[in-house]
Design a protein around this motif. Sequence first.
Motif, short mmCIF file in Angstrom:
data_model
loop_
_atom_site.label_atom_id
_atom_site.label_comp_id
_atom_site.label_asym_id
_atom_site.label_seq_id
_atom_site.Cartn_x
_atom_site.Cartn_y
_atom_site.Cartn_z
N SER A 49 3.90 -85.71 94.26
CA SER A 49 4.62 -86.86 94.81
C SER A 49 4.58 -86.86 96.33
O SER A 49 4.46 -87.92 96.96
N ALA A 50 4.71 -85.68 96.92
CA ALA A 50 4.63 -85.60 98.39
C ALA A 50 3.26 -86.04 98.89
O ALA A 50 3.14 -86.73 99.91
N ALA A 52 1.28 -88.14 97.32
CA ALA A 52 1.22 -89.59 97.13
C ALA A 52 2.01 -90.33 98.19
O ALA A 52 1.72 -91.50 98.48
N GLY A 53 2.98 -89.64 98.81
CA GLY A 53 3.74 -90.27 99.88
C GLY A 53 2.88 -90.63 101.07
O GLY A 53 3.20 -91.57 101.81
N PHE A 100 5.59 -97.08 93.19
CA PHE A 100 5.18 -95.68 93.11
C PHE A 100 6.07 -94.92 92.13
O PHE A 100 5.58 -94.03 91.41
N ALA A 104 4.75 -92.99 88.85
CA ALA A 104 5.01 -91.56 88.67
C ALA A 104 5.68 -91.29 87.33
O ALA A 104 5.33 -90.34 86.62
N GLY A 126 10.78 -85.19 93.75
CA GLY A 126 9.48 -85.66 94.21
C GLY A 126 9.53 -87.06 94.78
O GLY A 126 8.85 -87.36 95.76
N GLY A 130 8.38 -87.87 98.45
CA GLY A 130 7.34 -88.85 98.71
C GLY A 130 7.81 -89.97 99.62
O GLY A 130 7.07 -90.42 100.51
N SER A 131 9.06 -90.42 99.42
CA SER A 131 9.60 -91.48 100.27
C SER A 131 9.77 -90.99 101.71
O SER A 131 9.48 -91.73 102.67
N VAL A 133 8.04 -88.59 103.16
CA VAL A 133 6.70 -88.47 103.74
C VAL A 133 6.16 -89.84 104.14
O VAL A 133 5.57 -90.01 105.22
N ALA A 134 6.37 -90.84 103.28
CA ALA A 134 5.89 -92.19 103.60
C ALA A 134 6.58 -92.73 104.84
O ALA A 134 5.94 -93.37 105.70
N TRP A 175 12.09 -95.10 94.92
CA TRP A 175 11.09 -94.31 94.18
C TRP A 175 11.75 -93.41 93.14
O TRP A 175 11.41 -93.49 91.95
#
Length: 212
Positions: A49-50, A52-53, A100, A104, A126, A130-131, A133-134, A175
Amino acid sequence: MTAPLTPPHQPHSQPHGDTPWPEPFPKPAPDVPGARHEVRDALGVVALSALAGVVFGLLWLWLAPRIPLISDGKAVFLKNSEGEAAIGADGTFALLGLGFGALAGLLVFLWRRHGGVGLVLGLAAGGLAGSAVAWGVGSFLGPTDDVVAHARAVGKGVAFDAPLELNTVGALLAWPIAAMILHLALTTLFGPRDAEPEWGPWEQVPPRRTEP
């Protein structure tokens, strides 16, 4: 004196025609991973997930509307005073987060159909990772947050883009919420069921007779 019919050292025999009650024979339960496997799967979901972020952040940077600013040489102002672009950036982030998260939840269900607490926690953590990181990727690769220096660089009366910011922190929850809801729904509807015990044909069992 008459000898007893049943010796004391032997168990009392059942009367003729008396059949014991059948015992249930449950089916073997489906294989469920142990706690160690659940932790491993949860960590894998968080890591993927990270990653994918990063894609999430690039899409947010590409799709989010820009906020034009302009300088008169003394101060920086919004070129358009309505401010819908700022709301649009948060809405774009939330919509991407829902997409996303749904993806997921679907992929994790197809990967591990049995569900489990570890996978749900992995989707939640996750999704937050991911959020985050985005958010960081979009803000870092977007326009600089030094608005004054940017205004001086472009010159007086020239419009430039404001930094890409997330004003509604609650958009980070889109997410993980979407991922958990969809995964739980799919697990409830299409996941494996617990095995039910099989009982013998009760109608063929004669009633137990009591002895005097």
